[in-house]
Design a protein around this motif. Structure first.
Motif, short mmCIF file in Angstrom:
data_model
loop_
_atom_site.label_atom_id
_atom_site.label_comp_id
_atom_site.label_asym_id
_atom_site.label_seq_id
_atom_site.Cartn_x
_atom_site.Cartn_y
_atom_site.Cartn_z
N LYS A 33 89.69 -10.07 -10.95
CA LYS A 33 89.73 -11.25 -11.48
C LYS A 33 88.76 -11.78 -10.37
CE LYS A 33 92.58 -15.61 -11.61
NZ LYS A 33 92.64 -15.51 -12.22
N ALA A 34 88.65 -11.54 -9.43
CA ALA A 34 87.35 -12.84 -8.46
C ALA A 34 86.41 -11.99 -9.15
CB ALA A 34 87.60 -11.32 -6.59
N LYS A 35 85.70 -10.77 -9.20
CA LYS A 35 84.84 -10.87 -9.77
C LYS A 35 84.34 -11.37 -10.81
CE LYS A 35 85.75 -5.95 -9.95
NZ LYS A 35 84.66 -4.85 -10.95
N GLU A 36 85.60 -11.01 -11.74
CA GLU A 36 85.17 -12.22 -12.83
C GLU A 36 85.38 -14.02 -13.26
OE1 GLU A 36 88.39 -11.82 -15.14
OE2 GLU A 36 87.89 -9.07 -16.13
N ASP A 37 86.19 -13.84 -11.71
CA ASP A 37 85.81 -15.73 -11.08
C ASP A 37 84.68 -15.62 -10.84
OD1 ASP A 37 88.80 -15.79 -12.24
OD2 ASP A 37 89.73 -16.01 -10.27
N ALA A 38 84.10 -15.14 -9.92
CA ALA A 38 82.54 -14.87 -9.69
C ALA A 38 81.41 -15.16 -10.74
CB ALA A 38 82.34 -14.28 -8.14
N ALA A 39 81.97 -14.83 -11.04
CA ALA A 39 80.42 -14.22 -13.22
C ALA A 39 81.06 -15.49 -13.50
CB ALA A 39 81.02 -13.42 -13.63
N ARG A 46 75.09 -22.04 -13.74
CA ARG A 46 73.41 -22.29 -13.89
C ARG A 46 73.86 -23.68 -14.77
NH1 ARG A 46 74.49 -16.83 -13.35
NH2 ARG A 46 75.10 -16.48 -15.57
N ALA A 47 74.69 -23.37 -15.26
CA ALA A 47 74.73 -23.98 -16.78
C ALA A 47 74.50 -26.13 -16.16
CB ALA A 47 76.05 -24.44 -18.19
N ARG A 51 71.54 -28.53 -16.53
CA ARG A 51 71.61 -29.73 -17.60
C ARG A 51 71.69 -30.91 -16.83
NH1 ARG A 51 78.05 -30.29 -19.56
NH2 ARG A 51 77.54 -28.62 -18.91
N ARG A 52 71.33 -30.34 -15.50
CA ARG A 52 71.02 -32.20 -14.39
C ARG A 52 70.26 -33.01 -14.62
NH1 ARG A 52 75.77 -31.45 -9.79
NH2 ARG A 52 77.85 -31.84 -11.17
N ALA A 53 68.50 -31.18 -14.88
CA ALA A 53 67.94 -31.66 -14.36
C ALA A 53 66.43 -32.73 -15.67
CB ALA A 53 66.53 -30.26 -15.42
N PRO A 54 65.66 -34.26 -14.46
CA PRO A 54 65.58 -34.71 -15.25
C PRO A 54 65.08 -34.65 -16.82
CG PRO A 54 64.64 -34.79 -13.29
CD PRO A 54 65.05 -33.29 -13.18
N VAL A 55 64.70 -35.63 -17.91
CA VAL A 55 64.52 -35.44 -19.04
C VAL A 55 63.27 -35.27 -19.26
CG1 VAL A 55 64.09 -36.22 -21.64
CG2 VAL A 55 66.83 -37.11 -19.68
N GLY A 56 62.43 -35.69 -18.75
CA GLY A 56 61.11 -35.80 -18.86
C GLY A 56 59.91 -34.40 -18.70
N SER A 57 61.44 -33.55 -17.42
CA SER A 57 60.47 -32.43 -16.54
C SER A 57 60.55 -31.64 -16.97
CB SER A 57 60.82 -32.22 -15.11
OG SER A 57 62.64 -31.79 -15.72
N ALA A 58 59.39 -29.99 -16.59
CA ALA A 58 59.25 -28.88 -17.28
C ALA A 58 59.95 -28.18 -16.68
CB ALA A 58 57.86 -28.37 -17.87
N PRO A 59 60.35 -27.11 -17.52
CA PRO A 59 61.18 -26.23 -16.29
C PRO A 59 60.19 -25.10 -15.58
CG PRO A 59 61.82 -25.90 -19.21
CD PRO A 59 60.77 -26.82 -18.59
#
Length: 62
Positions: A33-39, A46-47, A51-59
């Protein structure tokens, strides 16, 4: 013998399905459970950061 060939695929699928359910139930909780929760937490982080990156910025992944 036609009835054997007609019943064999559903029986085999039922056996594999029951095995799959048993594996899922056995792997819930405990040390895994701890490994699954961490993943999951890492994937959500990461998601959210993507999603919080500015709209006009490149990755910036290089």
């Amino acid at each position: 013998m036609d009835y054997v060939s007609a019943l064999l695929p559903p029986v085999v699928m039922a056996v594999f399905f029951i095995g799959l359910i048993r594996v899922i139930v056995k792997t819930q909780g405990g040390t895994n459970k701890a490994k699954e929760d961490a993943a999951v937490d890492a994937a959500l982080a990461r998601a959210e950061s993507g999603r919080r990156a500015p709209v006009g910025s490149a990755p910036t992944d290089a």
